[in-house]
Design a protein around this motif. Structure first.
Motif, PDB file in Angstrom:
ATOM      1  N   HIS A   1      -4.601   6.204  -9.897  1.00  0.00           N
ATOM      2  CA  HIS A   1      -3.430   5.723 -10.621  1.00  0.00           C
ATOM      3  C   HIS A   1      -2.156   6.159  -9.902  1.00  0.00           C
ATOM      4  N   ALA A   2      -1.041   5.634 -10.357  1.00  0.00           N
ATOM      5  CA  ALA A   2       0.253   5.932  -9.740  1.00  0.00           C
ATOM      6  C   ALA A   2       0.495   7.435  -9.628  1.00  0.00           C
ATOM      7  N   VAL A   3       0.110   8.189 -10.630  1.00  0.00           N
ATOM      8  CA  VAL A   3       0.351   9.632 -10.607  1.00  0.00           C
ATOM      9  C   VAL A   3      -0.398  10.304  -9.450  1.00  0.00           C
ATOM     10  N   HIS A   4      -1.569   9.797  -9.081  1.00  0.00           N
ATOM     11  CA  HIS A   4      -2.297  10.339  -7.935  1.00  0.00           C
ATOM     12  C   HIS A   4      -1.512  10.116  -6.647  1.00  0.00           C
ATOM     13  N   PHE A   5      -0.974   8.914  -6.514  1.00  0.00           N
ATOM     14  CA  PHE A   5      -0.203   8.594  -5.317  1.00  0.00           C
ATOM     15  C   PHE A   5       1.108   9.373  -5.279  1.00  0.00           C
ATOM     16  N   GLU A   6       1.722   9.575  -6.436  1.00  0.00           N
ATOM     17  CA  GLU A   6       2.955  10.368  -6.501  1.00  0.00           C
ATOM     18  C   GLU A   6       2.700  11.798  -6.044  1.00  0.00           C
ATOM     19  N   HIS A   7       1.603  12.383  -6.502  1.00  0.00           N
ATOM     20  CA  HIS A   7       1.235  13.743  -6.062  1.00  0.00           C
ATOM     21  C   HIS A   7       0.999  13.768  -4.561  1.00  0.00           C
ATOM     22  N   TRP A   8       0.219  12.805  -4.081  1.00  0.00           N
ATOM     23  CA  TRP A   8      -0.091  12.730  -2.648  1.00  0.00           C
ATOM     24  C   TRP A   8       1.206  12.654  -1.842  1.00  0.00           C
ATOM     25  N   ASN A   9       2.108  11.755  -2.256  1.00  0.00           N
ATOM     26  CA  ASN A   9       3.386  11.591  -1.551  1.00  0.00           C
ATOM     27  C   ASN A   9       4.205  12.882  -1.569  1.00  0.00           C
TER      28      ASN A   9
ATOM     29  N   GLN B   1       8.142   8.287   6.235  1.00  0.00           N
ATOM     30  CA  GLN B   1       8.240   6.847   5.974  1.00  0.00           C
ATOM     31  C   GLN B   1       6.873   6.182   6.040  1.00  0.00           C
ATOM     32  N   ARG B   2       6.096   6.541   7.055  1.00  0.00           N
ATOM     33  CA  ARG B   2       4.751   5.969   7.193  1.00  0.00           C
ATOM     34  C   ARG B   2       3.872   6.366   6.022  1.00  0.00           C
ATOM     35  N   ALA B   3       3.941   7.618   5.621  1.00  0.00           N
ATOM     36  CA  ALA B   3       3.123   8.085   4.492  1.00  0.00           C
ATOM     37  C   ALA B   3       3.454   7.304   3.228  1.00  0.00           C
ATOM     38  N   LEU B   4       4.730   7.121   2.949  1.00  0.00           N
ATOM     39  CA  LEU B   4       5.125   6.392   1.749  1.00  0.00           C
ATOM     40  C   LEU B   4       4.723   4.922   1.837  1.00  0.00           C
ATOM     41  N   SER B   5       4.862   4.328   3.015  1.00  0.00           N
ATOM     42  CA  SER B   5       4.458   2.923   3.195  1.00  0.00           C
ATOM     43  C   SER B   5       2.957   2.746   3.029  1.00  0.00           C
ATOM     44  N   ILE B   6       2.190   3.624   3.627  1.00  0.00           N
ATOM     45  CA  ILE B   6       0.727   3.552   3.546  1.00  0.00           C
ATOM     46  C   ILE B   6       0.278   3.765   2.100  1.00  0.00           C
ATOM     47  N   SER B   7       0.864   4.751   1.451  1.00  0.00           N
ATOM     48  CA  SER B   7       0.530   5.032   0.056  1.00  0.00           C
ATOM     49  C   SER B   7       0.841   3.827  -0.823  1.00  0.00           C
TER      50      SER B   7
ATOM     51  N   PRO C   1      -8.855   2.831   6.320  1.00  0.00           N
ATOM     52  CA  PRO C   1      -8.582   3.647   5.141  1.00  0.00           C
ATOM     53  C   PRO C   1      -8.614   2.859   3.834  1.00  0.00           C
ATOM     54  N   MET C   2      -8.311   1.587   3.888  1.00  0.00           N
ATOM     55  CA  MET C   2      -8.328   0.786   2.662  1.00  0.00           C
ATOM     56  C   MET C   2      -9.738   0.721   2.093  1.00  0.00           C
ATOM     57  N   HIS C   3     -10.714   0.497   2.937  1.00  0.00           N
ATOM     58  CA  HIS C   3     -12.104   0.419   2.485  1.00  0.00           C
ATOM     59  C   HIS C   3     -12.523   1.721   1.787  1.00  0.00           C
ATOM     60  N   LEU C   4     -12.165   2.840   2.363  1.00  0.00           N
ATOM     61  CA  LEU C   4     -12.536   4.133   1.779  1.00  0.00           C
ATOM     62  C   LEU C   4     -11.879   4.340   0.412  1.00  0.00           C
ATOM     63  N   HIS C   5     -10.618   3.946   0.295  1.00  0.00           N
ATOM     64  CA  HIS C   5      -9.930   4.107  -0.981  1.00  0.00           C
ATOM     65  C   HIS C   5     -10.460   3.139  -2.038  1.00  0.00           C
ATOM     66  N   GLU C   6     -10.846   1.937  -1.627  1.00  0.00           N
ATOM     67  CA  GLU C   6     -11.453   0.990  -2.566  1.00  0.00           C
ATOM     68  C   GLU C   6     -12.750   1.569  -3.124  1.00  0.00           C
ATOM     69  N   HIS C   7     -13.568   2.133  -2.242  1.00  0.00           N
ATOM     70  CA  HIS C   7     -14.828   2.730  -2.661  1.00  0.00           C
ATOM     71  C   HIS C   7     -14.574   3.857  -3.672  1.00  0.00           C
TER      72      HIS C   7
ATOM     73  N   ILE D   1      -1.727   0.970  -0.115  1.00  0.00           N
ATOM     74  CA  ILE D   1      -3.037   1.240  -0.715  1.00  0.00           C
ATOM     75  C   ILE D   1      -2.965   1.088  -2.232  1.00  0.00           C
ATOM     76  N   GLN D   2      -1.920   1.643  -2.826  1.00  0.00           N
ATOM     77  CA  GLN D   2      -1.782   1.546  -4.284  1.00  0.00           C
ATOM     78  C   GLN D   2      -1.663   0.087  -4.717  1.00  0.00           C
ATOM     79  N   THR D   3      -0.874  -0.693  -4.017  1.00  0.00           N
ATOM     80  CA  THR D   3      -0.708  -2.109  -4.350  1.00  0.00           C
ATOM     81  C   THR D   3      -2.025  -2.860  -4.227  1.00  0.00           C
ATOM     82  N   GLN D   4      -2.771  -2.604  -3.184  1.00  0.00           N
ATOM     83  CA  GLN D   4      -4.062  -3.275  -2.990  1.00  0.00           C
ATOM     84  C   GLN D   4      -5.056  -2.887  -4.072  1.00  0.00           C
ATOM     85  N   LEU D   5      -5.063  -1.618  -4.455  1.00  0.00           N
ATOM     86  CA  LEU D   5      -5.981  -1.178  -5.507  1.00  0.00           C
ATOM     87  C   LEU D   5      -5.619  -1.801  -6.851  1.00  0.00           C
TER      88      LEU D   5
END
Length: 132
Positions: free
Chosen positions: A79-87, A108-114, A65-71, A117-121
């Motif tokens: 941005h953070a707001v996208h991840f906040e909505h997703w969460n 918990q997994r969703a928030l950790s994964i989000s 999933p990281m590769h797909l989000h990087e692309h 991904i956000q940190t890596q981006l």
């Protein structure tokens, strides 16, 4: 009292409700439908596998999933707001359908994964800003 997440059918109900919210959202829907042009027929089964593995430890998912989000981030910065909505959508979908230990684990997994991904981006963005 709602039941806990127990099987693949529960995961499919969760993922379907979540993506129904995402697709109709003014912010995220554009990213998924117009920019990434997600083929929902093929995407949803992958997401069923991903979340079934994340919550029920089935070993059914082997993607990156990281590769797909990087692309996607290179096409349209996330941005953070996208991840906040997703969460928000993911956790509210869990809460609407389930309660219990697996439901709690799913959130918990969703928030950790989000967060991962956000940190890596953000790190990728900072690294590319240094180049220029």
């Amino acid at each position: 009292m709602k039941k806990d997440i127990e099987n693949r059918n529960d995961i499919e109900c969760l993922v379907d409700l979540f993506y129904k919210k995402v697709r109709s959202d003014d912010m995220l829907g554009v990213i998924f439908n117009d920019i990434a042009k997600i083929n929902w027929t093929s995407h949803l089964p992958v997401m069923y596998d991903f979340w079934e593995n994340a919550v029920l430890f089935t070993g059914n998912y082997s993607g990156n999933p990281m590769h797909l989000h990087e692309h996607l981030h290179h096409i349209r910065p996330l941005h953070a707001v996208h991840f906040e909505h997703w969460n928000k959508f993911f956790c509210s979908s869990v809460d609407e359908l389930f309660e219990g230990e697996k439901a709690k684990l799913a959130k918990q997994r969703a928030l950790s994964i989000s967060n991962l991904i956000q940190t890596q981006l953000l790190k990728l963005q900072a690294d590319s800003d240094k180049i220029y």
